[in-house]
Design a protein around this motif. Structure first.
Motif, PDB file in Angstrom:
ATOM      1  N   CYS A  30       0.840  -1.202   0.000  1.00 12.39           N
ATOM      2  CA  CYS A  30       0.000   0.000   0.000  1.00 12.39           C
ATOM      3  C   CYS A  30       0.880   1.258   0.000  1.00 12.39           C
ATOM      4  O   CYS A  30       2.065   1.215   0.352  1.00 12.39           O
ATOM      5  N   GLU A  31       0.279   2.364  -0.404  1.00  9.31           N
ATOM      6  CA  GLU A  31       1.037   3.617  -0.485  1.00  9.31           C
ATOM      7  C   GLU A  31       1.632   4.006   0.866  1.00  9.31           C
ATOM      8  O   GLU A  31       2.785   4.454   0.943  1.00  9.31           O
ATOM      9  N   GLU A  32       0.887   3.824   1.937  1.00  9.15           N
ATOM     10  CA  GLU A  32       1.382   4.205   3.257  1.00  9.15           C
ATOM     11  C   GLU A  32       2.607   3.377   3.643  1.00  9.15           C
ATOM     12  O   GLU A  32       3.583   3.916   4.172  1.00  9.15           O
ATOM     13  N   CYS A  33       2.582   2.081   3.376  1.00 12.59           N
ATOM     14  CA  CYS A  33       3.729   1.237   3.705  1.00 12.59           C
ATOM     15  C   CYS A  33       4.937   1.572   2.824  1.00 12.59           C
ATOM     16  O   CYS A  33       6.072   1.541   3.296  1.00 12.59           O
ATOM     17  N   ARG A  34       4.688   1.887   1.572  1.00 13.44           N
ATOM     18  CA  ARG A  34       5.807   2.300   0.707  1.00 13.44           C
ATOM     19  C   ARG A  34       6.456   3.562   1.258  1.00 13.44           C
ATOM     20  O   ARG A  34       7.676   3.675   1.339  1.00 13.44           O
ATOM     21  N   ARG A  35       5.635   4.524   1.657  1.00 12.77           N
ATOM     22  CA  ARG A  35       6.185   5.780   2.181  1.00 12.77           C
ATOM     23  C   ARG A  35       6.863   5.567   3.536  1.00 12.77           C
ATOM     24  O   ARG A  35       7.878   6.182   3.836  1.00 12.77           O
ATOM     25  N   LEU A  36       6.297   4.685   4.351  1.00 11.70           N
ATOM     26  CA  LEU A  36       6.890   4.365   5.644  1.00 11.70           C
ATOM     27  C   LEU A  36       8.287   3.778   5.475  1.00 11.70           C
ATOM     28  O   LEU A  36       9.225   4.172   6.164  1.00 11.70           O
ATOM     29  N   SER A  37       8.416   2.849   4.547  1.00 14.92           N
ATOM     30  CA  SER A  37       9.683   2.137   4.396  1.00 14.92           C
ATOM     31  C   SER A  37      10.675   2.858   3.490  1.00 14.92           C
ATOM     32  O   SER A  37      11.872   2.621   3.578  1.00 14.92           O
ATOM     33  N   GLY A  38      10.161   3.712   2.602  1.00 18.24           N
ATOM     34  CA  GLY A  38      11.046   4.321   1.612  1.00 18.24           C
ATOM     35  C   GLY A  38      11.417   3.342   0.518  1.00 18.24           C
ATOM     36  O   GLY A  38      12.298   3.607  -0.295  1.00 18.24           O
ATOM     37  N   THR A  39      10.747   2.198   0.495  1.00 16.75           N
ATOM     38  CA  THR A  39      10.965   1.173  -0.534  1.00 16.75           C
ATOM     39  C   THR A  39       9.610   0.821  -1.134  1.00 16.75           C
ATOM     40  O   THR A  39       8.633   1.518  -0.920  1.00 16.75           O
ATOM     41  N   GLN A  70      -8.399   3.268  12.027  1.00 19.48           N
ATOM     42  CA  GLN A  70      -7.241   4.059  12.438  1.00 19.48           C
ATOM     43  C   GLN A  70      -6.019   3.157  12.456  1.00 19.48           C
ATOM     44  O   GLN A  70      -6.021   2.096  13.074  1.00 19.48           O
ATOM     45  N   VAL A  71      -4.986   3.596  11.768  1.00 22.73           N
ATOM     46  CA  VAL A  71      -3.721   2.879  11.715  1.00 22.73           C
ATOM     47  C   VAL A  71      -2.703   3.710  12.484  1.00 22.73           C
ATOM     48  O   VAL A  71      -2.599   4.926  12.291  1.00 22.73           O
ATOM     49  N   THR A  72      -1.955   3.057  13.353  1.00 18.50           N
ATOM     50  CA  THR A  72      -0.911   3.730  14.111  1.00 18.50           C
ATOM     51  C   THR A  72       0.410   3.044  13.829  1.00 18.50           C
ATOM     52  O   THR A  72       0.509   1.812  13.901  1.00 18.50           O
ATOM     53  N   LYS A  73       1.404   3.834  13.501  1.00 17.58           N
ATOM     54  CA  LYS A  73       2.758   3.333  13.271  1.00 17.58           C
ATOM     55  C   LYS A  73       3.628   3.835  14.417  1.00 17.58           C
ATOM     56  O   LYS A  73       3.554   5.006  14.796  1.00 17.58           O
ATOM     57  N   ALA A  74       4.461   2.956  14.972  1.00 19.55           N
ATOM     58  CA  ALA A  74       5.348   3.315  16.073  1.00 19.55           C
ATOM     59  C   ALA A  74       6.795   3.203  15.613  1.00 19.55           C
ATOM     60  O   ALA A  74       7.174   2.219  14.965  1.00 19.55           O
ATOM     61  N   PHE A  75       7.583   4.210  15.966  1.00 19.71           N
ATOM     62  CA  PHE A  75       8.967   4.327  15.536  1.00 19.71           C
ATOM     63  C   PHE A  75       9.862   4.563  16.747  1.00 19.71           C
ATOM     64  O   PHE A  75       9.424   5.133  17.743  1.00 19.71           O
ATOM     65  N   CYS A  76      11.135   4.241  16.621  1.00 24.65           N
ATOM     66  CA  CYS A  76      12.086   4.652  17.640  1.00 24.65           C
ATOM     67  C   CYS A  76      12.127   6.176  17.628  1.00 24.65           C
ATOM     68  O   CYS A  76      12.252   6.795  16.569  1.00 24.65           O
ATOM     69  N   GLY A  80      14.333   6.593  14.375  1.00 28.10           N
ATOM     70  CA  GLY A  80      13.235   6.561  13.417  1.00 28.10           C
ATOM     71  C   GLY A  80      12.916   5.202  12.831  1.00 28.10           C
ATOM     72  O   GLY A  80      12.049   5.088  11.963  1.00 28.10           O
ATOM     73  N   SER A  81      13.572   4.151  13.280  1.00 27.20           N
ATOM     74  CA  SER A  81      13.266   2.810  12.758  1.00 27.20           C
ATOM     75  C   SER A  81      11.806   2.468  12.993  1.00 27.20           C
ATOM     76  O   SER A  81      11.306   2.633  14.112  1.00 27.20           O
ATOM     77  N   PRO A  82      11.103   1.963  11.967  1.00 27.48           N
ATOM     78  CA  PRO A  82       9.706   1.544  12.172  1.00 27.48           C
ATOM     79  C   PRO A  82       9.674   0.241  12.970  1.00 27.48           C
ATOM     80  O   PRO A  82      10.270  -0.750  12.565  1.00 27.48           O
ATOM     81  N   ILE A  83       9.000   0.249  14.106  1.00 26.53           N
ATOM     82  CA  ILE A  83       8.975  -0.920  14.984  1.00 26.53           C
ATOM     83  C   ILE A  83       7.702  -1.743  14.801  1.00 26.53           C
ATOM     84  O   ILE A  83       7.763  -2.948  14.609  1.00 26.53           O
ATOM     85  N   TYR A  84       6.543  -1.088  14.859  1.00 28.01           N
ATOM     86  CA  TYR A  84       5.304  -1.845  14.687  1.00 28.01           C
ATOM     87  C   TYR A  84       4.208  -0.957  14.123  1.00 28.01           C
ATOM     88  O   TYR A  84       4.302   0.266  14.118  1.00 28.01           O
ATOM     89  N   GLY A  85       3.171  -1.621  13.666  1.00 32.48           N
ATOM     90  CA  GLY A  85       1.947  -0.963  13.251  1.00 32.48           C
ATOM     91  C   GLY A  85       0.782  -1.653  13.925  1.00 32.48           C
ATOM     92  O   GLY A  85       0.872  -2.827  14.307  1.00 32.48           O
ATOM     93  N   LYS A  86      -0.300  -0.910  14.095  1.00 28.33           N
ATOM     94  CA  LYS A  86      -1.535  -1.519  14.605  1.00 28.33           C
ATOM     95  C   LYS A  86      -2.709  -0.864  13.905  1.00 28.33           C
ATOM     96  O   LYS A  86      -2.606   0.255  13.399  1.00 28.33           O
ATOM     97  N   ASN A  87      -3.821  -1.593  13.865  1.00 21.65           N
ATOM     98  CA  ASN A  87      -4.980  -1.187  13.097  1.00 21.65           C
ATOM     99  C   ASN A  87      -6.229  -1.478  13.933  1.00 21.65           C
ATOM    100  O   ASN A  87      -6.354  -2.592  14.467  1.00 21.65           O
ATOM    101  N   THR A  88      -7.129  -0.510  14.034  1.00 21.89           N
ATOM    102  CA  THR A  88      -8.327  -0.717  14.850  1.00 21.89           C
ATOM    103  C   THR A  88      -9.230  -1.821  14.300  1.00 21.89           C
ATOM    104  O   THR A  88     -10.084  -2.326  15.026  1.00 21.89           O
ATOM    105  N   ARG A  89      -9.050  -2.220  13.050  1.00 24.93           N
ATOM    106  CA  ARG A  89      -9.838  -3.341  12.505  1.00 24.93           C
ATOM    107  C   ARG A  89      -9.362  -4.676  13.043  1.00 24.93           C
ATOM    108  O   ARG A  89     -10.076  -5.676  12.946  1.00 24.93           O
ATOM    109  N   ILE A  90      -8.145  -4.690  13.568  1.00 23.45           N
ATOM    110  CA  ILE A  90      -7.576  -5.919  14.124  1.00 23.45           C
ATOM    111  C   ILE A  90      -7.101  -5.589  15.537  1.00 23.45           C
ATOM    112  O   ILE A  90      -5.907  -5.466  15.798  1.00 23.45           O
TER     113      ILE A  90
END
Length: 141
Positions: A30-39, A70-76, A80-90
């Motif tokens: 997804c676009e958000e994950c691409r932007r999160l990772s830079g890949t 609602q999607v939440t991304k957590a970083f150091c 700035g390393s991406p550590i986890y994501g969570k989603n209110t649907r899960i």
């Protein structure tokens, strides 16, 4: 004894342990994950929140997804390393970034999501040269 997966951010400020097998290991385009990772994608292993033990200072960023969850991304907070994501649907689950694990042996991608958004450049062709380590290469010019 259940398997434990240890991980950390780039600078080592944030560490975690995830216990037991993940619910699923997924690659997302997804676009958000691409932007999160830079890949072109991210790869994550989803665990029950009760099975993940985190320490260190995290920063968070939240947004509303296309399906209104609602999607939440957590970083150091430091590197700035991406550590986890969570989603209110899960609820009650965290998806840990596989690249932050010390040893992800046995965790293979089981599903690919948002395949429709996969970028043409995020696949290796048969003519792509591969190096085992950083090559001694300098651009011409």
């Amino acid at each position: 004894m259940e398997k434990k997966y240890h991980g950390r951010c780039l600078c080592g400020e944030v560490t975690y342990v995830a216990v037991g097998p993940p619910v699923v290991v997924a690659q997302c385009h997804c676009e958000e994950c691409r932007r999160l990772s830079g890949t072109g994608h991210t790869v994550g292993a989803m665990f029950s929140s009760d099975a993940v033990f985190l320490s260190g200072k995290l920063s968070q960023f939240s947004y509303l997804s296309d399906n209104r969850s609602q999607v939440t991304k957590a970083f150091c907070a430091d590197c700035g390393s991406p550590i986890y994501g969570k989603n209110t649907r899960i609820p009650n689950h965290l998806t840990l970034s596989l690249g932050t694990m010390d040893d992800a042996e046995g965790l293979d991608i089981e599903v690919v999501i948002f395949e429709r958004d996969k970028q043409h450049w995020d696949q290796l062709g048969k003519d792509v040269i591969s190096f085992a380590t950083q090559p001694d290469w300098k651009p011409e010019g």
